[in-house]
Design a protein around this motif. Structure first.
Motif, PDB file in Angstrom:
ATOM      1  N   GLU A  90       1.374   4.142   1.372  1.00 34.86           N
ATOM      2  CA  GLU A  90       0.697   4.923   2.447  1.00 34.86           C
ATOM      3  C   GLU A  90       1.942   5.890   2.786  1.00 34.86           C
ATOM      4  O   GLU A  90       3.131   5.538   2.189  1.00 34.86           O
ATOM      5  N   ARG A 118       3.538  -5.631  12.624  1.00 39.25           N
ATOM      6  CA  ARG A 118       3.302  -5.113  13.968  1.00 39.25           C
ATOM      7  C   ARG A 118       3.311  -5.926  15.052  1.00 39.25           C
ATOM      8  O   ARG A 118       3.435  -5.829  16.241  1.00 39.25           O
ATOM      9  N   GLY A 154      -3.275  -0.901  15.075  1.00 41.51           N
ATOM     10  CA  GLY A 154      -3.781  -2.093  14.855  1.00 41.51           C
ATOM     11  C   GLY A 154      -3.120  -3.140  14.451  1.00 41.51           C
ATOM     12  O   GLY A 154      -2.076  -3.249  13.740  1.00 41.51           O
ATOM     13  N   LEU A 155      -3.337  -4.182  15.396  1.00 41.55           N
ATOM     14  CA  LEU A 155      -2.242  -5.469  15.021  1.00 41.55           C
ATOM     15  C   LEU A 155      -3.099  -6.140  14.039  1.00 41.55           C
ATOM     16  O   LEU A 155      -2.361  -6.936  13.336  1.00 41.55           O
ATOM     17  N   GLY A 156      -4.362  -6.347  13.961  1.00 42.39           N
ATOM     18  CA  GLY A 156      -4.941  -7.295  12.948  1.00 42.39           C
ATOM     19  C   GLY A 156      -6.452  -7.062  13.067  1.00 42.39           C
ATOM     20  O   GLY A 156      -6.823  -6.450  13.956  1.00 42.39           O
ATOM     21  N   GLY A 157      -7.158  -7.529  11.903  1.00 44.91           N
ATOM     22  CA  GLY A 157      -8.314  -7.223  12.054  1.00 44.91           C
ATOM     23  C   GLY A 157      -9.124  -8.119  10.970  1.00 44.91           C
ATOM     24  O   GLY A 157      -8.661  -8.532   9.904  1.00 44.91           O
ATOM     25  N   GLY A 184      -1.315  -8.344  11.053  1.00 45.22           N
ATOM     26  CA  GLY A 184      -0.229  -7.857  10.552  1.00 45.22           C
ATOM     27  C   GLY A 184       1.115  -8.276  11.275  1.00 45.22           C
ATOM     28  O   GLY A 184       1.316  -8.432  12.535  1.00 45.22           O
ATOM     29  N   GLY A 203      -6.849 -10.590   8.651  1.00 45.41           N
ATOM     30  CA  GLY A 203      -5.484 -10.231   8.237  1.00 45.41           C
ATOM     31  C   GLY A 203      -4.881  -9.835   9.379  1.00 45.41           C
ATOM     32  O   GLY A 203      -5.224  -8.803  10.024  1.00 45.41           O
ATOM     33  N   LEU A 223     -11.886  -1.248   4.560  1.00 43.28           N
ATOM     34  CA  LEU A 223     -12.025  -2.027   3.410  1.00 43.28           C
ATOM     35  C   LEU A 223     -13.641  -2.021   3.454  1.00 43.28           C
ATOM     36  O   LEU A 223     -14.221  -2.301   4.346  1.00 43.28           O
ATOM     37  N   ARG A 240     -13.812  -0.072   9.357  1.00 46.21           N
ATOM     38  CA  ARG A 240     -12.786  -0.833   8.791  1.00 46.21           C
ATOM     39  C   ARG A 240     -12.360  -0.035   7.633  1.00 46.21           C
ATOM     40  O   ARG A 240     -13.189   0.425   6.780  1.00 46.21           O
ATOM     41  N   GLN A 249       0.994  -9.944   6.152  1.00 46.28           N
ATOM     42  CA  GLN A 249      -0.077 -10.458   6.906  1.00 46.28           C
ATOM     43  C   GLN A 249      -0.289 -11.939   6.919  1.00 46.28           C
ATOM     44  O   GLN A 249       0.413 -12.639   5.786  1.00 46.28           O
ATOM     45  N   ARG A 298       0.932  -1.188   0.003  1.00 53.92           N
ATOM     46  CA  ARG A 298       0.192   0.098   0.047  1.00 53.92           C
ATOM     47  C   ARG A 298       0.994   1.176   0.048  1.00 53.92           C
ATOM     48  O   ARG A 298       1.704   1.264   0.800  1.00 53.92           O
ATOM     49  N   GLY A 308       5.586   1.574  12.178  1.00 53.18           N
ATOM     50  CA  GLY A 308       4.688   0.353  11.880  1.00 53.18           C
ATOM     51  C   GLY A 308       3.802   0.629  10.810  1.00 53.18           C
ATOM     52  O   GLY A 308       2.858  -0.251  10.651  1.00 53.18           O
ATOM     53  N   ARG A 309       4.184   1.536  10.127  1.00 55.95           N
ATOM     54  CA  ARG A 309       3.183   1.730   8.514  1.00 55.95           C
ATOM     55  C   ARG A 309       4.065   1.717   7.378  1.00 55.95           C
ATOM     56  O   ARG A 309       4.912   2.721   7.419  1.00 55.95           O
ATOM     57  N   PHE A 332       4.254  -4.755   3.754  1.00 53.16           N
ATOM     58  CA  PHE A 332       4.027  -5.144   4.961  1.00 53.16           C
ATOM     59  C   PHE A 332       3.676  -6.757   4.792  1.00 53.16           C
ATOM     60  O   PHE A 332       3.423  -7.476   3.734  1.00 53.16           O
TER      61      PHE A 332
END
Ligand code: AMP
Length: 427
Positions: A122, A315, A285-288, A312, A310, A265, A263, A134, A120, A127-128, A132
């Motif tokens: 970004e 992270r 955000g660790l995951g979601g 991360g 997913g 998405l 979220r 997943q 992405r 951490g971004r 990355f």
């Protein structure tokens, strides 16, 4: 393209892209594999997919109004004039493959686990990253609330297996195709009465839910009384959500309900969740993940419901460090061989081969380095045992086996090295 030139005409990694080099790369791999193992324990089969796909997969699957699609995709035209995109997320690709290979024609739900890099564009920060990693799972073809609870519990167990304790699980229900339209209208009517700027008005028109996620304090203040999806669920959606919570309670998976969760998405419906780690700062955000009822039909498949997450990996590595956890073996090897002279070097090659064949992790020194230097390497390798093989040992058919923890050493007959080493490693 101009490569990124560093000092002395060297080339650096592209902006916002992390490298994992030893010894941290061991932690990265151990974290990733631990997350995957939790899915394996729940019957998810691995799926390996391309990192680039037809751009339409994401514009249709993820949603054009999402930031991920509208601002963050790495899209390019290939040599055959096709629009290609480096995958920004995993679910759309999994759905594409499930439809393409007819996996949904067998027993349901189809349960899959994947891991790998995602992309992405970004603004990079702690951490971004722009690339990355997943670990993700998808369970497709059932809307049983027990499946929602399983997916969430797999995430929780995955983090627990790493040793993490300082994260929080937030969840909510975003409703479904029956209760969403009415709520959407209600929210749009509420937003229309607010003095919002033009860009935010436009967002309210395309995806009003996204406005709830506006970070500006002035906007947040105006949203204090906004209608919430959770208060506008149909009886069916509400029952579904209540059952998910009941199972999580029985499993002792702690959670907090966050009715304002939005979220990134567009495809999520009903159960939606996020693992948040407060020690990670702004990128917490660790995951979601969540349920996506319309996605498969949107991509031309059967109208099957699915749920997934997913997590991360990058992270999770940062969170483990923040909690002071050591994940995975830090030692490069368990046994380190030090040969003195060419004949010993040859013999040690044989011993190392035998030990490796028995599943013991062995490294050794090369190039006739002095004993002192070689023993230093043995220490820094993290090995528990050193095998020192000199000319005299060779004549006597023995190896000096040294326990690097206790300092004890003794000569051992060549034929018994394996059992002597195994005894120390077991101790
Ligand atoms: P998402 O696919 O946006 O739901 O993200 C799921 C998880 O992937 C997040 O909770 C993060 O842990 C991780 N993630 C997403 N985007 C990034 C990024 N740019 N850099 C690092 N990790 C990310």
């Amino acid at each position: 393209m101009t490569p990124m030139a560093g000092k002395n005409n060297t080339i650096s990694a592209p902006k916002g892209v992390p490298d994992y080099v030893p010894p941290q790369s061991r932690t990265f791999v151990a974290v990733r594999d631990t997350l995957v193992a939790a899915a394996d324990r729940a019957g998810y089969s691995p799926i390996e997919l391309p990192v680039f796909e037809d751009t339409a997969l994401f514009t249709r699957g993820v949603g054009e109004s999402s930031d991920v699609v509208s601002k963050e995709m790495y899209t390019f035209t290939d040599r055959g004039d096709r629009s290609i995109t480096l995958r920004p997320e995993g679910t759309a690709g999994v759905m594409r493959a499930v439809i393409e290979h007819g996996l949904d024609r067998g027993a349901l739900p189809v349960k899959l686990v994947y891991e790998g890099p995602f992309f992405r564009s970004e603004a990079p920060q702690a951490g971004r990253y722009r690339q990355f990693h997943q670990v993700g799972i998808e369970a497709i073809g059932s809307d049983d609330p027990a499946l929602d609870a399983e997916v969430i519990a797999v995430g929780h167990e995955a983090y627990r297996a790493i040793g993490l304790t300082g994260y929080r699980l937030e969840l909510t229900s975003l409703g479904d195709q029956n209760d969403r339209p009415a709520y959407r209208e209600k929210l749009q009517a509420f937003l229309a009465a607010l003095p919002l700027d033009d860009a935010t008005r436009e967002r309210a028109r395309i995806n009003p839910l996204r406005v709830l996620d506006d970070k500006r304090p002035a906007v947040q203040a105006m949203l204090a009384d906004a209608p919430l999806m959770l208060d506008n669920l149909s009886a069916e959606s509400s029952e579904h959500f209540t059952e998910v919570l009941a199972i999580l309670d029985r499993l002792d998976v702690p959670y907090v309900i966050n009715p304002r969760m939005v979220r990134g998405l567009d495809y999520y419906t009903r159960t939606t969740f996020e693992f948040v780690h407060p020690k990670l700062g702004a990128q917490s955000g660790l995951g979601g993940g969540g349920r996506y009822d319309g996605l498969m039909a949107e991509l031309g498949g059967q109208p099957l419901s699915g749920i997934g997450f997913g997590l991360g990996v990058d992270r999770t590595v940062l969170a483990a460090a923040a909690e002071g956890l050591a994940v995975g073996p830090t030692a490069r090897c368990e046994v380190y061989g030090v040969p003195m002279g060419q004949a010993a070097s040859r013999e040690l090659a044989v011993i190392a081969g035998r030990l490796r064949g028995a599943g013991i992790r062995v490294d050794r020194s090369y190039g006739g380095r002095g004993l002192k230097v070689a023993l230093k390497s043995a220490d820094s390798s993290g090995a528990r045992v050193a095998l020192v093989l000199g000319e005299r040992d060779l004549e006597q058919g023995t190896v000096m086996v040294k326990d690097l923890l206790s300092g004890d050493q003794r000569p051992v007959a060549l034929a018994e090295v394996e059992s002597a080493v195994a005894a120390i490693l077991a101790g």
